[in-house]
Scaffold this motif. Structure first.
Motif, short mmCIF file in Angstrom:
data_model
loop_
_atom_site.label_atom_id
_atom_site.label_comp_id
_atom_site.label_asym_id
_atom_site.label_seq_id
_atom_site.Cartn_x
_atom_site.Cartn_y
_atom_site.Cartn_z
N TRP A 29 14.04 65.86 5.60
CA TRP A 29 13.38 64.58 5.64
C TRP A 29 14.10 63.66 6.62
O TRP A 29 15.32 63.69 6.73
CB TRP A 29 13.37 63.93 4.25
N CYS A 50 10.27 57.40 4.61
CA CYS A 50 10.71 58.77 4.84
C CYS A 50 9.49 59.64 5.14
O CYS A 50 8.42 59.45 4.57
CB CYS A 50 11.44 59.33 3.63
N PRO A 52 8.44 63.95 6.37
CA PRO A 52 9.00 65.28 6.60
C PRO A 52 9.32 65.49 8.08
O PRO A 52 8.58 65.06 8.95
CB PRO A 52 7.92 66.24 6.13
#
Length: 109
Positions: A29, A50, A52
């Motif tokens: 992340w 956040c 991926p």
């Protein structure tokens, strides 16, 4: 055990390991912090901002232009004259004086 025993054992375990899937890579992340820095983590995100992270190559490829660029060549511009700056200290003068060799001493008879 015969000579073929160790190689058959290796072959058996190799085939056995091929049946199981490889472990998946851990999720990564990327989070933007409030101070503007970037944080990378493999833990589940607990803060907003956040997303991926996708692993990608940093190689770039250029596409060719549709038309080649035309380069115009003209007469080269003369170089600008350089102005020598005056130094604060005067230049050093070195005087070299060349004289005749000393006279030879008189011979003793």
């Amino acid at each position: 055990m015969s000579r073929a025993g160790p190689s058959l054992l290796v072959l058996f375990f190799s085939a056995l390991f091929l049946l199981f899937p490889a472990p998946a890579e851990s999720e990564l992340w990327v989070c933007e912090r409030s101070d503007g820095s970037t944080m990378f983590t493999n833990q589940a995100p607990t803060q907003a901002g956040c997303s991926p992270y996708t692993i990608r190559s940093e190689l770039g490829y250029f596409q060719r232009a549709a038309e080649p660029l035309v380069v115009k060549q003209g007469a080269p511009a003369p170089p600008e004259p350089k102005v020598l700056a005056q130094t604060a200290t005067p230049p050093i003068a070195i005087n070299i004086i060349v004289s005749a060799p000393p006279p030879t001493p008189p011979s003793i008879e």
